[in-house]
Design a protein around this motif. Structure first.
Motif, mmCIF file in Angstrom:
data_model
loop_
_atom_site.group_PDB
_atom_site.id
_atom_site.type_symbol
_atom_site.label_atom_id
_atom_site.label_comp_id
_atom_site.label_asym_id
_atom_site.label_seq_id
_atom_site.Cartn_x
_atom_site.Cartn_y
_atom_site.Cartn_z
ATOM 1 N N GLY A 160 0.815 -1.210 0.000
ATOM 2 C CA GLY A 160 0.000 0.000 0.000
ATOM 3 C C GLY A 160 0.847 1.257 0.000
ATOM 4 O O GLY A 160 0.603 2.193 -0.766
ATOM 5 N N TYR A 161 1.879 1.277 0.851
ATOM 6 C CA TYR A 161 2.718 2.474 0.977
ATOM 7 C C TYR A 161 3.620 2.652 -0.240
ATOM 8 O O TYR A 161 3.759 3.765 -0.764
ATOM 9 C CB TYR A 161 3.555 2.384 2.253
ATOM 10 N N GLU A 162 4.248 1.585 -0.696
ATOM 11 C CA GLU A 162 5.194 1.688 -1.813
ATOM 12 C C GLU A 162 4.493 2.026 -3.130
ATOM 13 O O GLU A 162 5.021 2.781 -3.945
ATOM 14 C CB GLU A 162 5.974 0.378 -1.968
ATOM 15 N N ILE A 163 3.315 1.495 -3.335
ATOM 16 C CA ILE A 163 2.622 1.689 -4.613
ATOM 17 C C ILE A 163 1.770 2.956 -4.623
ATOM 18 O O ILE A 163 1.746 3.697 -5.608
ATOM 19 C CB ILE A 163 1.752 0.457 -4.941
ATOM 20 N N TYR A 164 1.088 3.217 -3.507
ATOM 21 C CA TYR A 164 0.111 4.312 -3.493
ATOM 22 C C TYR A 164 0.539 5.494 -2.629
ATOM 23 O O TYR A 164 -0.127 6.532 -2.642
ATOM 24 C CB TYR A 164 -1.246 3.775 -3.028
ATOM 25 N N GLY A 165 1.631 5.349 -1.872
ATOM 26 C CA GLY A 165 2.081 6.447 -1.023
ATOM 27 C C GLY A 165 1.272 6.537 0.261
ATOM 28 O O GLY A 165 0.307 5.802 0.467
ATOM 29 N N GLY A 166 1.690 7.458 1.146
ATOM 30 C CA GLY A 166 0.992 7.611 2.407
ATOM 31 C C GLY A 166 0.419 9.015 2.557
ATOM 32 O O GLY A 166 0.898 9.953 1.906
ATOM 33 N N PRO A 167 -0.602 9.167 3.393
ATOM 34 C CA PRO A 167 -1.225 8.108 4.192
ATOM 35 C C PRO A 167 -2.114 7.202 3.339
ATOM 36 O O PRO A 167 -2.703 7.633 2.360
ATOM 37 C CB PRO A 167 -2.057 8.888 5.217
ATOM 38 N N VAL A 168 -2.173 5.924 3.749
ATOM 39 C CA VAL A 168 -2.960 4.947 3.009
ATOM 40 C C VAL A 168 -3.624 3.991 3.991
ATOM 41 O O VAL A 168 -3.058 3.660 5.034
ATOM 42 C CB VAL A 168 -2.076 4.184 1.985
ATOM 43 N N LEU A 169 -4.832 3.587 3.649
ATOM 44 C CA LEU A 169 -5.574 2.600 4.436
ATOM 45 C C LEU A 169 -5.845 1.418 3.514
ATOM 46 O O LEU A 169 -6.440 1.590 2.440
ATOM 47 C CB LEU A 169 -6.882 3.206 4.956
ATOM 48 N N VAL A 170 -5.383 0.238 3.924
ATOM 49 C CA VAL A 170 -5.557 -0.972 3.115
ATOM 50 C C VAL A 170 -6.611 -1.859 3.771
ATOM 51 O O VAL A 170 -6.495 -2.213 4.951
ATOM 52 C CB VAL A 170 -4.243 -1.752 2.961
ATOM 53 N N VAL A 171 -7.633 -2.216 2.996
ATOM 54 C CA VAL A 171 -8.686 -3.119 3.474
ATOM 55 C C VAL A 171 -8.552 -4.430 2.708
ATOM 56 O O VAL A 171 -8.667 -4.442 1.486
ATOM 57 C CB VAL A 171 -10.085 -2.522 3.251
ATOM 58 N N ASP A 172 -8.294 -5.514 3.434
ATOM 59 C CA ASP A 172 -8.088 -6.821 2.806
ATOM 60 C C ASP A 172 -9.260 -7.726 3.169
ATOM 61 O O ASP A 172 -9.422 -8.129 4.326
ATOM 62 C CB ASP A 172 -6.767 -7.432 3.284
ATOM 63 N N PHE A 173 -10.079 -8.064 2.160
ATOM 64 C CA PHE A 173 -11.246 -8.908 2.363
ATOM 65 C C PHE A 173 -10.847 -10.366 2.175
ATOM 66 O O PHE A 173 -11.088 -10.979 1.127
ATOM 67 C CB PHE A 173 -12.359 -8.519 1.386
ATOM 68 N N GLY A 174 -10.227 -10.933 3.181
ATOM 69 C CA GLY A 174 -9.827 -12.331 3.145
ATOM 70 C C GLY A 174 -10.691 -13.156 4.076
ATOM 71 O O GLY A 174 -11.864 -12.849 4.298
ATOM 72 N N THR A 175 -10.107 -14.241 4.618
ATOM 73 C CA THR A 175 -10.833 -15.040 5.604
ATOM 74 C C THR A 175 -11.273 -14.147 6.756
ATOM 75 O O THR A 175 -12.398 -14.231 7.248
ATOM 76 C CB THR A 175 -9.952 -16.192 6.110
ATOM 77 N N ALA A 176 -10.365 -13.290 7.209
ATOM 78 C CA ALA A 176 -10.729 -12.161 8.075
ATOM 79 C C ALA A 176 -10.677 -10.898 7.225
ATOM 80 O O ALA A 176 -9.960 -10.848 6.224
ATOM 81 C CB ALA A 176 -9.768 -12.046 9.253
ATOM 82 N N THR A 177 -11.444 -9.890 7.599
ATOM 83 C CA THR A 177 -11.355 -8.584 6.942
ATOM 84 C C THR A 177 -10.482 -7.690 7.811
ATOM 85 O O THR A 177 -10.777 -7.488 8.993
ATOM 86 C CB THR A 177 -12.742 -7.944 6.758
ATOM 87 N N THR A 178 -9.397 -7.183 7.232
ATOM 88 C CA THR A 178 -8.455 -6.377 8.005
ATOM 89 C C THR A 178 -8.361 -4.971 7.432
ATOM 90 O O THR A 178 -8.451 -4.772 6.216
ATOM 91 C CB THR A 178 -7.053 -7.012 8.009
ATOM 92 N N TYR A 179 -8.183 -4.011 8.338
ATOM 93 C CA TYR A 179 -8.014 -2.603 7.980
ATOM 94 C C TYR A 179 -6.707 -2.128 8.620
ATOM 95 O O TYR A 179 -6.550 -2.214 9.841
ATOM 96 C CB TYR A 179 -9.152 -1.757 8.546
ATOM 97 N N ILE A 180 -5.768 -1.637 7.827
ATOM 98 C CA ILE A 180 -4.510 -1.140 8.381
ATOM 99 C C ILE A 180 -4.213 0.245 7.805
ATOM 100 O O ILE A 180 -4.515 0.524 6.645
ATOM 101 C CB ILE A 180 -3.331 -2.089 8.103
ATOM 102 N N MET A 181 -3.616 1.117 8.650
ATOM 103 C CA MET A 181 -3.277 2.474 8.210
ATOM 104 C C MET A 181 -1.784 2.704 8.313
ATOM 105 O O MET A 181 -1.138 2.301 9.298
ATOM 106 C CB MET A 181 -4.001 3.525 9.061
ATOM 107 N N ILE A 182 -1.245 3.346 7.280
ATOM 108 C CA ILE A 182 0.161 3.740 7.242
ATOM 109 C C ILE A 182 0.182 5.234 6.949
ATOM 110 O O ILE A 182 -0.458 5.700 5.994
ATOM 111 C CB ILE A 182 0.937 2.966 6.140
ATOM 112 N N ASN A 183 0.900 5.995 7.776
ATOM 113 C CA ASN A 183 0.895 7.451 7.587
ATOM 114 C C ASN A 183 1.904 7.888 6.533
ATOM 115 O O ASN A 183 2.579 7.054 5.907
ATOM 116 C CB ASN A 183 1.115 8.179 8.921
ATOM 117 N N GLU A 184 2.009 9.192 6.330
ATOM 118 C CA GLU A 184 2.872 9.715 5.264
ATOM 119 C C GLU A 184 4.346 9.457 5.529
ATOM 120 O O GLU A 184 5.175 9.507 4.607
ATOM 121 C CB GLU A 184 2.625 11.218 5.078
ATOM 122 N N LYS A 185 4.719 9.141 6.780
ATOM 123 C CA LYS A 185 6.114 8.833 7.123
ATOM 124 C C LYS A 185 6.440 7.349 6.953
ATOM 125 O O LYS A 185 7.554 6.924 7.230
ATOM 126 C CB LYS A 185 6.400 9.252 8.563
#
Length: 271
Positions: free
Chosen positions: A117-142
């Motif tokens: 998420g950070y390398e491809i889209y830059g920060g801040p970024v929130l990645v939502v992964d709809f897998g077996t569990a649904t996860t939400y993670i945030m990475i700031n601009e740093k």
């Protein structure tokens, strides 16, 4: 070419990259009782069907949330592909800082998603992964991975409905024509899908609000991610191969430093 492997609770997904371009992908179910030979032969068959020459594979990178399969899977890759894989875990170079209370508890899948998420889209970024569990993670601009939320995935919720109730049937997980259902199957589908849509919107908005990062880009991935992303204006991009792209990025970051192969406690795993 390199082979990247995302070992999830439901499926093992493989991607083959030439440079930063994925040229092939395929998957198998995550079988915890398979032997290394079974993994190896099935992997070779999938590579052959997809016209991937195993002799051209220069390296392998794995992220796994299922330790029980790793002994057999790693042995299969060593025996049948001829490469000792790198594993996402402690000591690997990521390029991001994990600013959580217990960084070593963070799952490899979350680390990979954060890197991608950070390398491809830059920060801040929130990645939502709809897998077996649904996860939400945030990475700031740093580049700091500073928070995350974990929820039951859609399939887990669906299984709970038909396994823990006496009269509700097993159903196909899809969006019904509308929420005003008039019979059992579409009623269940409406609850699952619209419930997930509502949860997704609320969690994204709440994470932005409490972090103060209102301009955060939101990237969705995972098998059922497109179904939710198409109904959710809060999601900016649906990237179905985000995790595989993250593994490719991590391989490139680590191929010169050669991180140690992580040992798993798998005394009961099949050989």
């Amino acid at each position: 070419m390199i082979l990247v492997v995302d070992v999830g609770n439901t499926n093992i997904t493989y991607g083959v990259f030439k440079g930063d371009k994925m040229v092939s992908s395929f998957r198998m179910t995550t079988g915890t009782t398979r032997t290394s030979d079974e993994y190896g032969l099935e992997l070779l068959a999938l590579m052959n069907i997809n016209n991937v020459d195993k002799d051209k594979i220069e390296g392998v990178m794995i992220a796994s949330v299922v330790p029980k399969v790793m002994h057999a899977l790693v042995n299969a890759i060593v025996k049948y592909i001829g490469k000792k894989p790198y594993l996402v875990g402690p000591g690997i170079k990521t390029g991001i800082k994990i600013s959580l209370d217990n960084p070593r508890e963070v799952g490899p899948d979350l680390i990979v998603d954060a890197v991608a998420g950070y390398e491809i889209y830059g920060g801040p970024v929130l990645v939502v992964d709809f897998g077996t569990a649904t996860t939400y993670i945030m990475i700031n601009e740093k580049g700091e991975f500073f928070t995350g939320v974990v929820c039951p995935g859609i399939r887990i919720s669906a299984k709970a409905l038909w396994q823990d109730t006496a009269k509700l049937p097993e159903i196909e997980i899809k969006k019904p024509a509308g929420i005003l259902a008039k019979e059992t199957i579409s009623s269940m589908q409406a609850g699952l899908i619209y419930g997930q849509i509502g949860q997704t919107k609320y969690i994204i908005d709440k994470m932005k609000e409490e972090s103060g990062l209102m301009n955060t880009k939101v990237i969705a991935t995972g098998g059922l991610g497109r179904l939710i992303a198409d109904e959710t204006k809060e999601i900016d991009v649906y990237d179905p191969i985000l995790t595989l792209r993250g593994l490719q990025i991590l391989y490139e970051k680590n191929r010169r430093t050669k991180p140690q192969l992580k040992e798993f406690d798998n005394q009961n795993a099949p050989e």
